[in-house]
Design an enzyme around this catalytic site. Sequence first.
Site, PDB file in Angstrom:
ATOM      1  N   LYS A 124       0.831  -1.218   0.000  1.00 58.29           N
ATOM      2  CA  LYS A 124       0.000   0.000   0.000  1.00 58.29           C
ATOM      3  C   LYS A 124       0.860   1.261   0.000  1.00 58.29           C
ATOM      4  CE  LYS A 124      -2.069  -0.644   3.957  1.00 58.29           C
ATOM      5  NZ  LYS A 124      -1.698  -1.879   4.617  1.00 58.29           N
ATOM      6  N   ARG A 132      -9.418   1.759   9.290  1.00 58.13           N
ATOM      7  CA  ARG A 132      -9.073   0.368   9.611  1.00 58.13           C
ATOM      8  C   ARG A 132     -10.293  -0.413  10.081  1.00 58.13           C
ATOM      9  NH1 ARG A 132      -3.498   0.837   9.253  1.00 58.13           N
ATOM     10  NH2 ARG A 132      -2.273  -0.543  10.513  1.00 58.13           N
ATOM     11  N   ARG A 151      11.213  -6.929   5.591  1.00 58.43           N
ATOM     12  CA  ARG A 151      11.240  -5.469   5.407  1.00 58.43           C
ATOM     13  C   ARG A 151      12.236  -4.834   6.378  1.00 58.43           C
ATOM     14  NH1 ARG A 151       5.669  -2.204   5.404  1.00 58.43           N
ATOM     15  NH2 ARG A 151       5.507  -2.870   7.583  1.00 58.43           N
ATOM     16  N   ARG A 211      11.316  -2.974  11.781  1.00 57.54           N
ATOM     17  CA  ARG A 211      10.299  -2.354  12.618  1.00 57.54           C
ATOM     18  C   ARG A 211       9.914  -3.337  13.712  1.00 57.54           C
ATOM     19  NH1 ARG A 211       5.603  -0.005   8.719  1.00 57.54           N
ATOM     20  NH2 ARG A 211       4.322  -0.987  10.309  1.00 57.54           N
ATOM     21  N   ARG A 229      -0.962  -8.923  13.830  1.00 58.87           N
ATOM     22  CA  ARG A 229      -1.506  -7.854  12.988  1.00 58.87           C
ATOM     23  C   ARG A 229      -2.414  -8.435  11.910  1.00 58.87           C
ATOM     24  NH1 ARG A 229       3.691  -5.011  10.908  1.00 58.87           N
ATOM     25  NH2 ARG A 229       2.321  -3.644   9.752  1.00 58.87           N
TER      26      ARG A 229
HETATM   27  P1  AMP Z   1       0.822   0.678   9.441  1.00 65.40           P
HETATM   28  O1  AMP Z   1       2.102   1.381   9.108  1.00 65.40           O
HETATM   29  O2  AMP Z   1      -0.358   1.224   8.655  1.00 65.40           O
HETATM   30  O3  AMP Z   1       0.921  -0.818   9.360  1.00 65.40           O
HETATM   31  O4  AMP Z   1       0.492   1.039  10.980  1.00 65.40           O
HETATM   32  C1  AMP Z   1       1.361   0.681  12.030  1.00 65.40           C
HETATM   33  C2  AMP Z   1       0.618   0.681  13.342  1.00 65.40           C
HETATM   34  O5  AMP Z   1       0.104   2.006  13.609  1.00 65.40           O
HETATM   35  C3  AMP Z   1      -0.604  -0.219  13.416  1.00 65.40           C
HETATM   36  O6  AMP Z   1      -0.271  -1.555  13.734  1.00 65.40           O
HETATM   37  C4  AMP Z   1      -1.432   0.461  14.508  1.00 65.40           C
HETATM   38  O7  AMP Z   1      -0.892   0.184  15.786  1.00 65.40           O
HETATM   39  C5  AMP Z   1      -1.180   1.936  14.211  1.00 65.40           C
HETATM   40  N1  AMP Z   1      -2.190   2.468  13.254  1.00 65.40           N
HETATM   41  C6  AMP Z   1      -1.968   2.940  11.996  1.00 65.40           C
HETATM   42  N2  AMP Z   1      -3.105   3.340  11.402  1.00 65.40           N
HETATM   43  C7  AMP Z   1      -4.092   3.122  12.301  1.00 65.40           C
HETATM   44  C8  AMP Z   1      -5.505   3.289  12.298  1.00 65.40           C
HETATM   45  N3  AMP Z   1      -6.157   3.771  11.221  1.00 65.40           N
HETATM   46  N4  AMP Z   1      -6.205   2.951  13.422  1.00 65.40           N
HETATM   47  C9  AMP Z   1      -5.576   2.485  14.507  1.00 65.40           C
HETATM   48  N5  AMP Z   1      -4.258   2.253  14.579  1.00 65.40           N
HETATM   49  C10 AMP Z   1      -3.506   2.576  13.494  1.00 65.40           C
END
Ligand code: AMP
Length: 220
Positions: free
Chosen positions: A13, A88, A127, A160, A171
């Site tokens: 994404k 989400r 990654r 990460r 996740r």
């Molecule tokens: P991502 O980089 O999108 O995978 O996000 C990393 C982490 O940030 C996720 O595992 C959540 O802990 C938090 N996070 C990111 N976007 C959201 C969202 N829309 N709602 C809640 N938590 C989020």
Amino acid sequence: MRIIIIGPPGSGKGTQARRISDKYGIPHISTGDILRDAVRRGTDLGLKAKTYMEKGELVPDEIVNDIVKERLSMEDCVNGFILDGYPRNIAQAEKLDQILRESGKTIDVVIYLVVDDDEVIRRLTSRRICPNCGAVYNLLISPPRKDELCDTCGAKLVQREDDREDVVKARLNLYKRTFEPLLKYYETRGILVKLDGSKTINEVWAQIDGILSKLDFKNR
Ligand code: AMP
């Protein structure tokens, strides 16, 4: 052009969103990036979000909704945006609709990148990111030129916290529970487009660009 890109973690994404942002001149808004930046800087927001993020859990909706509301009110969003990592769940999707409705806007298209679980785990655990400049690499797909060092700034790349295999699995489980209803939400509105996210970056991009260039034409 108001776009949402969704798909499991590791579906590409972020990579595709950056390309959309570059080509169509709209900001790439990643809630994950905004939160990670807050954690790095140790702000109040970062302190609140850190524990959830390290466990691969969702940060509470109120926090994320406020971030998005504020970001979308900025000047660079007048001609559109690409949202990555948000919404989400249904509560966030409804909130987003409400925020947009207040300024008479709607989402034009939701791009869904379909990738199966094994591929997600393979991609995420390989990654690496640069802790200094934020560049993203994949040891299998797009490795740095030298060892595990950043091509741009030379810093040692890191994994990460939430890309460790146990956290990736958590996740993915969470994603599945909340994701189906979200897909339905956009499907019934007729704006969901499903694409095969397991193809190469350029192949996925060609599909996305084909869709967006038509959409752009339609809106002119
Ligand atoms: P991502 O980089 O999108 O995978 O996000 C990393 C982490 O940030 C996720 O595992 C959540 O802990 C938090 N996070 C990111 N976007 C959201 C969202 N829309 N709602 C809640 N938590 C989020």
